[in-house]
Design an enzyme around this catalytic site. Structure first.
Site, PDB file in Angstrom:
ATOM      1  N   GLU A 249     -11.151 -56.596  79.424  1.00  0.00           N
ATOM      2  CA  GLU A 249     -12.141 -57.597  79.843  1.00  0.00           C
ATOM      3  C   GLU A 249     -11.598 -58.447  80.996  1.00  0.00           C
ATOM      4  OE1 GLU A 249     -15.275 -57.673  78.686  1.00  0.00           O
ATOM      5  OE2 GLU A 249     -14.677 -55.906  77.549  1.00  0.00           O
ATOM      6  N   TRP A 252     -11.812 -56.228  84.069  1.00  0.00           N
ATOM      7  CA  TRP A 252     -13.197 -56.183  84.573  1.00  0.00           C
ATOM      8  C   TRP A 252     -13.482 -57.418  85.442  1.00  0.00           C
ATOM      9  CZ3 TRP A 252     -16.910 -52.790  85.192  1.00  0.00           C
ATOM     10  CH2 TRP A 252     -17.022 -51.675  84.354  1.00  0.00           C
ATOM     11  N   TRP A 280     -40.241 -53.604  91.837  1.00  0.00           N
ATOM     12  CA  TRP A 280     -40.232 -54.292  90.553  1.00  0.00           C
ATOM     13  C   TRP A 280     -41.609 -54.904  90.275  1.00  0.00           C
ATOM     14  CZ3 TRP A 280     -35.916 -53.234  87.977  1.00  0.00           C
ATOM     15  CH2 TRP A 280     -34.748 -52.972  88.693  1.00  0.00           C
ATOM     16  N   ASN A 315     -21.512 -61.132  74.217  1.00  0.00           N
ATOM     17  CA  ASN A 315     -21.462 -60.098  75.263  1.00  0.00           C
ATOM     18  C   ASN A 315     -22.360 -58.899  74.983  1.00  0.00           C
ATOM     19  OD1 ASN A 315     -19.732 -61.531  76.857  1.00  0.00           O
ATOM     20  ND2 ASN A 315     -17.878 -60.512  76.148  1.00  0.00           N
ATOM     21  N   TRP A 333     -33.481 -57.548  88.744  1.00  0.00           N
ATOM     22  CA  TRP A 333     -32.253 -58.085  88.148  1.00  0.00           C
ATOM     23  C   TRP A 333     -31.863 -59.427  88.740  1.00  0.00           C
ATOM     24  CZ3 TRP A 333     -28.312 -58.965  91.585  1.00  0.00           C
ATOM     25  CH2 TRP A 333     -28.307 -58.241  92.788  1.00  0.00           C
ATOM     26  N   TRP A 356     -25.108 -57.797  85.907  1.00  0.00           N
ATOM     27  CA  TRP A 356     -26.552 -57.600  86.053  1.00  0.00           C
ATOM     28  C   TRP A 356     -26.857 -56.308  86.798  1.00  0.00           C
ATOM     29  CZ3 TRP A 356     -30.940 -59.128  83.969  1.00  0.00           C
ATOM     30  CH2 TRP A 356     -30.901 -60.242  83.131  1.00  0.00           C
TER      31      TRP A 356
END
Length: 425
Positions: A249, A252, A280, A315, A333, A356
């Site tokens: 994590e 990331w 969208w 999460n 998004w 996202w």
């Protein structure tokens, strides 16, 4: 008397602080400074919980500095104008600060560096909020990684645990005690939402428990890492070699930071341009239901209500709520990213943007567009006893709880069709 200034930014701590340590080592008169930046704050409400957290943290640091006859100079305004005033008032030789890698911070620091240089003041920046900076983990050809796993492997191969910096010499702080402003003097008010203390006690169970929101075994490190009340080196020093899931994590986080640095266009654009053709639906009523946690899908709604009430969201639930917005409701998004940016206590541009785009399938190392979470199955799998949803949805199981706003099978097929037909080949 010549002073050195230490500029607090995303490093609100006295321990293991790279630039602060360097300042104390090289100067006998270090004046700490924090600037509440109007360029950032003008978009936030007066009672923003993150501003309250910063204020409370600064007040605690100030109390510690007062014990050695020093203090923090806390100012508010446009950083460039603030620095002009500081340069007029004090004779400064060097300004020390830790690097920030976001686009606004980079532009701000370049501007301040020119201003300081014109006054004969050196501006020294240090690596502090990351283990590896933007250009330290690169491919053989010198280009940045855009896929996580090879980045992670290179990151780990280069990682050498270093000793934490020793305690700083508090005698070298500038002996002046400024009055610490009231929060109302700065134009803010205390928030009812509070940042929880971080918890590193259950990290050993992280891999087994991290997907189950009812267990509430997460570390709550996010806001503390974001604002630097604890440093990444200090966290890594407490991890065992078996804590790889938790270490991932942290990696990331740095992966998304270097993506943002090398590809700053991701702030407003899809990382993968082939998705630019997607039209969208962006139905405002649908978006409002999602924001309020009234979609009729309990796992989505519980997550959104937890976020709205506390500034936190688990999460696993973040993935479910984000995927629902983009793929069930076909809402851009960027709408969801902006809402999370407004609400999350641990909001960080690079991670928020990266996650996202991951959920939407448009990012660098994203979930493929055809991976569409089924919120009902996710509920069965990760909250089978309903403890999480019952905590956040007091109306669940009553006539007041809404029916599902869209049928999953229909939404899934619609999303697949739209992605297939509108993405560029």
């Amino acid at each position: 008397m010549k002073l050195s200034l230490f500029w607090f930014r995303r490093d609100l701590r006295l321990e293991d602080n790279t630039a602060l340590y360097a300042a104390i080592q090289s100067s006998e008169n270090v004046l700490p400074l924090f600037i509440f930046d109007d360029n950032i704050l003008e978009e936030l409400p007066a009672n923003d919980a993150r501003v309250s957290f910063i204020y409370d943290t600064l007040r605690d640091i100030n109390e510690r500095l007062r014990q050695c006859s020093s203090s923090i100079m806390v100012l508010k305004g446009n950083p460039k104008e603030i620095w002009k005033e500081v340069l007029e008032k004090y004779e400064i030789d060097t300004v020390f600060a830790n690097k920030d890698y976001e686009p606004y911070a980079i532009a701000r620091d370049k501007e301040i560096e020119v201003l300081l240089s014109d006054s004969g003041v050196e501006f020294k920046l240090f690596k502090d909020q990351v283990v590896h900076e933007e250009a330290q983990v690169m491919k053989q050809d010198g280009t940045p990684y855009t896929v996580f796993t090879p980045y992670k492997n290179k990151w780990l191969s280069q990682y050498i645990q270093k000793d934490l910096l020793p305690p700083i010499n508090k005698k070298n702080f500038y002996n002046v005690v400024y009055s610490f402003p009231k929060i109302s003097d700065l134009g803010f008010e205390a928030s009812a939402i509070k940042v929880r203390p971080y918890n590193l006690q259950e990290i050993g169970d992280y891999a087994e428990t991290r997907n189950f929101p009812a267990i509430d075994s997460t570390s709550y490190l996010g806001p503390h890492l974001r604002f630097g009340t604890i440093g990444v080196r200090q966290i890594l020093a407490q991890l065992k070699s078996s804590d790889i899931a938790f270490t991932n994590e942290l990696i990331w986080r740095e992966f998304f930071m270097q993506i943002l640095f090398h590809f700053p266009q991701v702030v407003t654009q899809n990382f993968r341009s082939k998705y630019d053709g997607i039209q969208w639906l962006n139905n405002e009523d649908d978006f409002k239901k999602w924001c309020e946690g009234k979609t009729g899908y309990p796992m989505v709604d519980a997550g959104m209500r937890q976020l709205n009430q506390t500034g936190y969201m688990h999460n696993r639930v973040r993935m479910i709520t984000a995927g629902f917005l983009c793929k069930h409701l076909l809402i851009d998004w960027r709408w969801g990213e902006a809402y999370f940016a407004e609400k999350l206590l641990d909001y960080e541009l690079s991670s928020n943007n990266g996650n996202w785009q991951w959920a939407a399938g448009t990012g660098c190392d994203a979930a493929p567009y055809f991976r569409i979470f089924n919120p009902i199955e996710q509920l069965k799998k990760f909250d089978s006893e309903g403890k999480y949803i019952n905590k956040w949805l007091p109306d669940y199981g009553t006539s007041a709880y809404p029916l599902p706003m869209i049928e999953h099978k229909f939404a899934r097929e619609r999303a697949l069709s739209k992605y297939k037909s509108e993405m560029k080949k």
